[in-house]
Motif scaffolding. Sequence first.
Motif, mmCIF file in Angstrom:
data_model
loop_
_atom_site.group_PDB
_atom_site.id
_atom_site.type_symbol
_atom_site.label_atom_id
_atom_site.label_comp_id
_atom_site.label_asym_id
_atom_site.label_seq_id
_atom_site.Cartn_x
_atom_site.Cartn_y
_atom_site.Cartn_z
ATOM 1 N N ASP A 255 -7.931 -10.011 3.217
ATOM 2 C CA ASP A 255 -8.813 -8.971 3.771
ATOM 3 C C ASP A 255 -8.029 -8.026 4.674
ATOM 4 O OD1 ASP A 255 -10.916 -10.158 2.442
ATOM 5 O OD2 ASP A 255 -11.664 -11.237 4.205
ATOM 6 N N ALA A 256 -7.137 -8.590 5.509
ATOM 7 C CA ALA A 256 -6.328 -7.766 6.403
ATOM 8 C C ALA A 256 -5.351 -6.899 5.614
ATOM 9 C CB ALA A 256 -5.569 -8.654 7.386
ATOM 10 N N LEU A 257 -4.771 -7.479 4.578
ATOM 11 C CA LEU A 257 -3.801 -6.760 3.769
ATOM 12 C C LEU A 257 -4.435 -5.545 3.094
ATOM 13 C CD1 LEU A 257 -0.914 -6.655 2.717
ATOM 14 C CD2 LEU A 257 -1.562 -8.310 0.944
ATOM 15 N N GLN A 258 -5.686 -5.675 2.695
ATOM 16 C CA GLN A 258 -6.376 -4.561 2.052
ATOM 17 C C GLN A 258 -6.502 -3.354 2.966
ATOM 18 O OE1 GLN A 258 -9.979 -6.606 0.681
ATOM 19 N NE2 GLN A 258 -9.291 -6.393 -1.424
ATOM 20 N N SER A 259 -6.508 -3.596 4.278
ATOM 21 C CA SER A 259 -6.591 -2.475 5.222
ATOM 22 C C SER A 259 -5.292 -1.688 5.294
ATOM 23 C CB SER A 259 -6.959 -2.994 6.617
ATOM 24 O OG SER A 259 -5.877 -3.712 7.198
ATOM 25 N N ARG A 260 -4.201 -2.237 4.763
ATOM 26 C CA ARG A 260 -2.901 -1.569 4.779
ATOM 27 C C ARG A 260 -2.499 -1.043 3.404
ATOM 28 N NH1 ARG A 260 -3.563 -1.770 9.695
ATOM 29 N NH2 ARG A 260 -2.278 -2.971 11.188
ATOM 30 N N CYS A 261 -3.358 -1.250 2.387
ATOM 31 C CA CYS A 261 -3.001 -0.888 1.013
ATOM 32 C C CYS A 261 -4.112 -0.083 0.346
ATOM 33 C CB CYS A 261 -2.790 -2.142 0.157
ATOM 34 S SG CYS A 261 -1.515 -3.244 0.693
ATOM 35 N N THR A 262 -3.726 0.696 -0.651
ATOM 36 C CA THR A 262 -4.717 1.254 -1.557
ATOM 37 C C THR A 262 -5.121 0.155 -2.540
ATOM 38 O OG1 THR A 262 -3.075 1.957 -3.191
ATOM 39 C CG2 THR A 262 -3.590 3.508 -1.392
ATOM 40 N N SER A 263 -6.195 0.365 -3.255
ATOM 41 C CA SER A 263 -6.647 -0.634 -4.247
ATOM 42 C C SER A 263 -5.584 -0.866 -5.312
ATOM 43 C CB SER A 263 -7.948 -0.164 -4.902
ATOM 44 O OG SER A 263 -8.977 -0.065 -3.946
ATOM 45 N N LYS A 264 -4.916 0.212 -5.704
ATOM 46 C CA LYS A 264 -3.864 0.097 -6.721
ATOM 47 C C LYS A 264 -2.688 -0.712 -6.198
ATOM 48 C CE LYS A 264 -0.955 2.917 -9.765
ATOM 49 N NZ LYS A 264 -0.584 4.315 -10.166
ATOM 50 N N GLU A 265 -2.299 -0.460 -4.943
ATOM 51 C CA GLU A 265 -1.190 -1.200 -4.349
ATOM 52 C C GLU A 265 -1.541 -2.680 -4.188
ATOM 53 O OE1 GLU A 265 0.739 2.371 -1.588
ATOM 54 O OE2 GLU A 265 -0.889 1.113 -0.827
ATOM 55 N N MET A 266 -2.767 -2.951 -3.781
ATOM 56 C CA MET A 266 -3.199 -4.333 -3.598
ATOM 57 C C MET A 266 -3.173 -5.087 -4.923
ATOM 58 S SD MET A 266 -4.202 -6.394 -1.190
ATOM 59 C CE MET A 266 -4.988 -8.001 -1.006
ATOM 60 N N LYS A 267 -3.651 -4.455 -5.959
ATOM 61 C CA LYS A 267 -3.659 -5.087 -7.274
ATOM 62 C C LYS A 267 -2.242 -5.405 -7.726
ATOM 63 C CE LYS A 267 -5.236 -4.464 -12.032
ATOM 64 N NZ LYS A 267 -5.900 -3.545 -13.004
ATOM 65 N N SER A 268 -1.324 -4.466 -7.494
ATOM 66 C CA SER A 268 0.066 -4.681 -7.884
ATOM 67 C C SER A 268 0.686 -5.846 -7.113
ATOM 68 C CB SER A 268 0.874 -3.401 -7.633
ATOM 69 O OG SER A 268 2.255 -3.621 -7.881
ATOM 70 N N LEU A 269 0.415 -5.928 -5.810
ATOM 71 C CA LEU A 269 0.957 -7.016 -5.002
ATOM 72 C C LEU A 269 0.456 -8.368 -5.494
ATOM 73 C CD1 LEU A 269 0.658 -5.496 -1.411
ATOM 74 C CD2 LEU A 269 2.776 -5.969 -2.655
ATOM 75 N N LEU A 270 -0.824 -8.457 -5.791
ATOM 76 C CA LEU A 270 -1.398 -9.719 -6.258
ATOM 77 C C LEU A 270 -0.820 -10.111 -7.616
ATOM 78 C CD1 LEU A 270 -5.147 -9.205 -5.248
ATOM 79 C CD2 LEU A 270 -3.464 -10.658 -4.118
ATOM 80 N N GLU A 271 -0.713 -9.140 -8.506
ATOM 81 C CA GLU A 271 -0.189 -9.437 -9.838
ATOM 82 C C GLU A 271 1.249 -9.927 -9.768
ATOM 83 O OE1 GLU A 271 -0.751 -5.771 -11.920
ATOM 84 O OE2 GLU A 271 -2.737 -6.348 -12.696
ATOM 85 N N ARG A 272 2.075 -9.269 -8.968
ATOM 86 C CA ARG A 272 3.491 -9.648 -8.871
ATOM 87 C C ARG A 272 3.678 -10.976 -8.142
ATOM 88 N NH1 ARG A 272 6.658 -5.158 -6.152
ATOM 89 N NH2 ARG A 272 4.655 -4.470 -5.300
ATOM 90 N N SER A 273 2.676 -11.369 -7.375
ATOM 91 C CA SER A 273 2.741 -12.656 -6.674
ATOM 92 C C SER A 273 2.221 -13.806 -7.520
ATOM 93 C CB SER A 273 1.924 -12.586 -5.378
ATOM 94 O OG SER A 273 2.387 -11.551 -4.552
ATOM 95 N N GLY A 274 1.633 -13.484 -8.668
ATOM 96 C CA GLY A 274 1.070 -14.518 -9.515
ATOM 97 C C GLY A 274 -0.360 -14.876 -9.174
ATOM 98 N N LEU A 275 -0.992 -14.079 -8.299
ATOM 99 C CA LEU A 275 -2.373 -14.322 -7.903
ATOM 100 C C LEU A 275 -3.313 -13.474 -8.747
ATOM 101 C CD1 LEU A 275 -1.786 -14.231 -4.053
ATOM 102 C CD2 LEU A 275 -2.432 -16.249 -5.364
ATOM 103 N N GLN A 276 -4.513 -13.967 -8.958
ATOM 104 C CA GLN A 276 -5.467 -13.205 -9.744
ATOM 105 C C GLN A 276 -5.982 -12.018 -8.934
ATOM 106 O OE1 GLN A 276 -8.391 -16.499 -10.204
ATOM 107 N NE2 GLN A 276 -9.923 -15.030 -9.496
ATOM 108 N N THR A 277 -6.285 -10.938 -9.612
ATOM 109 C CA THR A 277 -6.731 -9.722 -8.935
ATOM 110 C C THR A 277 -8.236 -9.672 -8.742
ATOM 111 O OG1 THR A 277 -6.789 -8.570 -11.073
ATOM 112 C CG2 THR A 277 -4.760 -8.396 -9.775
ATOM 113 N N SER A 278 -8.968 -10.471 -9.495
ATOM 114 C CA SER A 278 -10.416 -10.536 -9.304
ATOM 115 C C SER A 278 -10.728 -11.454 -8.125
ATOM 116 C CB SER A 278 -11.092 -11.061 -10.572
ATOM 117 O OG SER A 278 -10.575 -12.328 -10.928
ATOM 118 N N PRO A 279 -11.935 -11.343 -7.553
ATOM 119 C CA PRO A 279 -12.268 -12.186 -6.398
ATOM 120 C C PRO A 279 -12.111 -13.672 -6.705
ATOM 121 C CG PRO A 279 -13.885 -10.436 -6.659
ATOM 122 C CD PRO A 279 -13.014 -10.388 -7.876
ATOM 123 N N MET A 280 -11.563 -14.405 -5.744
ATOM 124 C CA MET A 280 -11.366 -15.837 -5.904
ATOM 125 C C MET A 280 -12.443 -16.597 -5.149
ATOM 126 S SD MET A 280 -7.210 -16.270 -5.567
ATOM 127 C CE MET A 280 -7.020 -15.258 -4.096
#
Length: 337
Positions: A22-47
Amino acid sequence: MTKHDPISLTTVSAGFIQDWLDALQSRCTSKEMKSLLERSGLQTSPMVPTQRITLEEIATLYQLAAPATGDEMMGLWSRPIRPRALQHLLTVQREASSMVSALFRFSTFWNLLLDDFRLDLRSKPDEVELALAPYSPDTKPQRFGHMLMLKLAHGLLSWLGGSETRVQEVRFAFARPDFAADYAVVFPCPVAFDAQDTSILFDPRHFDRPITRSPAEASAFLMRAPIDWIFTGSRAHTNSLRVRAFLYGETWQSCQLSDAAHALKITPRTLNRRLKDEGTSFQNIKDALRRDIAIRALQQGTASIEQIAFDTGFSAPSNFHRAFHKWTNRTPGSYRL
């Protein structure tokens, strides 16, 4: 921590990192957040909170997000922590002549940067407490941020001392969360909630003398962040970790409570009581190890799901699928890399 280490196998629940996301989303655009999650191996949809996250996924997200956001604490505090701040912190810490001095330097450093909280160092002959105190009583604690700050202090002391520093107790100024069991992976000590202030307590009589650390060692510490200082490498400070380490070194499928108690040189009744005091049980530890071995095998191995089911003690793949979904709210196939 190595691939074959019982601690590195550990997973935590998605609820444990949700405040951070939640905190990270305040520092990122939606596109940037999605990219970070994907590259980390985390799912981009709500967990869902019960999903399991590996330590490697958390470390990868940290290593990607800190430089991408220009905030080394990734939105966890109201003021961004600019790049190279942690490098300067290690430079300050390397000059400490004692562990108490290191904690004083740690608190002074962060008090120059934080706007909402201050770090108080409360020292007595038999107890040293590092506390996060809000400047305003209306300021609510950020659960992941408070955990991370305490673990950074603990991790730096352990690095300076050359081995994991013993902790007396950790206290959090928020209610006990549903994912409270995950804190056992982080802190090798009792953890309390609903405290007046978030704090970490040490017995200074157990402090090691700081060893001289070179700039190269400081750089290596930062390169491995946060895996070396967030997750405890302890096998001795809590009974649950001692049981987990014992099971991992044995034929865990057939081990019973009495076997673990014998290895720990206590009675089964005493071990059962101590595990209950830590908020767990022998069977819970055994099931968690089985779950985490399965997740690691799915992510890094080549064995079929059917073989992993049998290797983790299930008589049929269908039983494994049901148990795995109950553990993680995901299918085994979704963990394949």
